[in-house]
Design a protein around this motif. Structure first.
Motif, short mmCIF file in Angstrom:
data_model
loop_
_atom_site.label_atom_id
_atom_site.label_comp_id
_atom_site.label_asym_id
_atom_site.label_seq_id
_atom_site.Cartn_x
_atom_site.Cartn_y
_atom_site.Cartn_z
N LEU A 141 0.83 -1.21 0.00
CA LEU A 141 0.00 0.00 0.00
C LEU A 141 0.85 1.25 0.00
N GLY B 6 -5.74 -0.87 5.88
CA GLY B 6 -6.54 -1.26 4.74
C GLY B 6 -7.91 -0.64 4.71
N SER B 7 -8.08 0.50 5.40
CA SER B 7 -9.41 1.12 5.55
C SER B 7 -9.42 2.57 5.09
N ASN C 180 -0.48 -4.64 2.13
CA ASN C 180 -1.94 -4.64 2.05
C ASN C 180 -2.55 -5.67 2.99
N ASP D 231 -6.72 -7.17 4.70
CA ASP D 231 -8.16 -6.99 4.90
C ASP D 231 -8.38 -5.87 5.90
N GLU D 232 -9.41 -5.08 5.68
CA GLU D 232 -9.67 -3.91 6.50
C GLU D 232 -9.71 -4.26 7.99
N THR E 171 -7.87 -10.95 1.82
CA THR E 171 -7.41 -9.61 1.44
C THR E 171 -8.34 -8.97 0.41
N SER F 131 -9.84 -5.32 1.63
CA SER F 131 -9.08 -4.08 1.68
C SER F 131 -9.82 -2.99 0.93
N SER G 141 -5.87 -12.13 7.08
CA SER G 141 -5.87 -10.76 6.62
C SER G 141 -4.53 -10.30 6.05
#
Length: 501
Positions: A45, A93-94, A124, A126-127, A134, A137, A155
């Motif tokens: 990211l 990731g948010s 990166n 998962d939120e 993932t 994200s 995640s």
């Protein structure tokens, strides 16, 4: 010159110490690899090229002066975007934290910097670490280097993908219910969840405080041990941190001996429900451990069947509490409705826009489980099940030194296959969740390629609390025999994108 991105962290460290290569050369090689590969994989990211090269130059200058350096000084690393970092964003990731640059480093990050390891960037996820693929994200999914149409796990799919695609020799992860181990399994890498409290949680954006644990990701068992040693240790800033020395994980990984050990196969975590190719590779790996001198016994953990249900009451409950701080008042995203909105209306609008569907789902579930009249029936009952699971582990470890099972029931699935079916997604963690509920350490390492799809399968090793070194003894011994069987690293069989061909 050898492709520096293909070296293990241990080999790269030796080359740096001997002066064969410089830290700048090693860091630049990985930054070049990121520029070539990551547009297709989307594992980072944020790439911190300037600061990584600056750290590398500091290491080179110190080495030239003859200063004593950490053995991993100059070895680049990637950091999961759930760990706070000064000078670079931490978004989890948010959208809620888009562009947020923390004012302090997580303890793990501080220890990495103290070791002189250039941080290549943030990976990166998962939120807020909620997911197994993932796909959750807010900034787009990461792709599995073995097949770009498949998930890299979650995640921490970003961390597993950078390691598997040679964009970093090492990466950090966090594991709340399998978020280090399941991504390792589906990408053919190695990942470890240390004993709860063995690695500081200070500076990790909390998902479920009684379950979260930071840990290492790498391509080999020894590399994972080397990073574990950097990350571990007591931290007075974390009230759950264990005041004890880091287990002798590097020594255990180098020893790689299982002779005389008892390996327990968990009856409830094999067989029905596991992909045939995953089960077949597991059975073959266990046979190799027997050949190496271990004794295999079967153990039963009957309460593991309730682990998934208990986990998905405890985690959402703690998450709903931890995520209450994202209220648009202090930091992060703020959405102001038209007119003269109240503070409550600003909070509601911000949380609606800033959180994704999976985060909202778990907040609602957790808030319900903690609500008046339901606390004892749901959250309280789940905590009782958690104790029963810990008792099952205690009984199993009375009969075996370590326990083994497949890490995940399947290989990497295609994007979208489980996105609209939360229960199917949650079932990916069925074998990893018990370790988090009990606080015991676990490792996933590659066991081979499943016959059905040619994708990596993982084997999980579980040990008693604070006996993390057993993971590394067993893992390194099995890894050595598997490498002989495969004729080289499993990742050598990956597609051209991974190998850089």
């Amino acid at each position: 010159m050898t492709d520096l991105t293909r070296l293990t962290a241990a080999d790269l460290a030796e080359a740096l110490t001997s002066g064969e290569v410089s830290a700048r050369e090693a860091t630049q090689a990985h930054l070049t690899r990121i520029a070539e590969v990551d547009p297709a994989i989307h594992a980072y990211l944020h790439v911190a090229a300037d600061s990584a090269l600056a750290t590398a130059d500091e290491v080179d200058a110190a080495r030239a002066k003859g200063e004593t350096l950490h053995q991993l000084a100059g070895v680049p690393i990637a950091v999961k975007d759930v760990m706070t970092t000064t000078g670079m964003p931490t978004t989890c990731g948010s959208k809620m934290l888009q562009g947020w640059i923390p004012p302090y480093d997580a303890t793990v990050v501080r220890q990495i910097k103290a070791a002189g390891m250039p941080i290549l960037g943030k990976t990166n996820m998962d939120e807020f670490a909620m997911g197994s693929s993932t796909e959750h994200s807010a900034y787009g999914a990461t792709r599995n280097p073995w097949d770009l149409n498949r998930i890299p796990g979650g995640s921490g799919g970003g961390s597993s993908a950078v390691v598997a695609s040679y964009q970093a020799p090492l990466a950090t992860g966090t594991d709340t219910g399998g978020s280090i181990r399941q991504p390792a399994a589906v990408t053919g890498s190695v990942g470890v969840k240390p004993t709860y409290g063995g690695v500081s949680r200070y500076g990790l954006v909390a998902l479920a405080s009684s379950l979260d644990q930071a840990g290492p990701c790498a391509r080999t068992v020894l590399d994972t041990a080397l990073l574990h040693e950097v990350m571990g240790g007591h931290d007075p800033m974390d009230s759950t941190s264990i005041d004890a020395p880091v287990p002798s994980v590097v020594e255990a990984a180098r020893r790689a001996d299982v002779s005389g050990m008892k390996i327990g196969i968990v009856r409830e975590l094999t067989g029905e429900g596991f992909q045939p190719g995953v089960q077949a590779r597991f059975d073959e790996a266990v046979a190799l451990l027997t050949e190496a001198g271990a004794e295999v016994v079967e153990v039963s953990c009957p309460n593991f069947q309730y682990a998934l249900a208990a986990y998905y009451l405890i985690l959402p409950s703690e998450a709903s509490s931890n995520l209450a701080k994202f209220d648009a008042m202090r930091y992060g995203m703020r959405v102001v409705p038209e007119g003269d909105p109240s503070a409550e209306q600003v909070m509601a609008a911000t949380r609606d826009a800033g959180f994704g569907d999976e985060v909202k789902r778990r907040i609602i579930l957790g808030t319900y489980a903690l609500s008046s009249g339901y606390y004892d029936a749901y959250y309280g009952s789940a905590q009782k099940v958690r104790r029963l699971i810990s008792d099952d582990f205690a009984a199993a470890f009375a009969r075996a030194d370590v326990l083994v099972c497949p890490t995940a029931p399947t290989t990497a699935f295609a994007f979208g296959d489980k996105l609209d079916d939360p229960m199917a997604m949650y079932l990916n963690d069925i074998a990893t969740i018990p370790a988090n509920l009990a606080g015991v350490p676990g490792m996933s390492l590659p066991s081979g390629l499943a016959d059905e799809d040619g994708l990596p399968a993982g084997l999980q090793i579980l040990a008693p609390a604070m006996a993390d070194e057993r993971l590394y003894s067993v893992g390194a011994a099995l890894e050595a025999r598997l490498l002989d069987q495969w004729g080289g690293p499993l990742l050598d069989r990956a597609p051209a994108l991974t190998k850089g061909a």
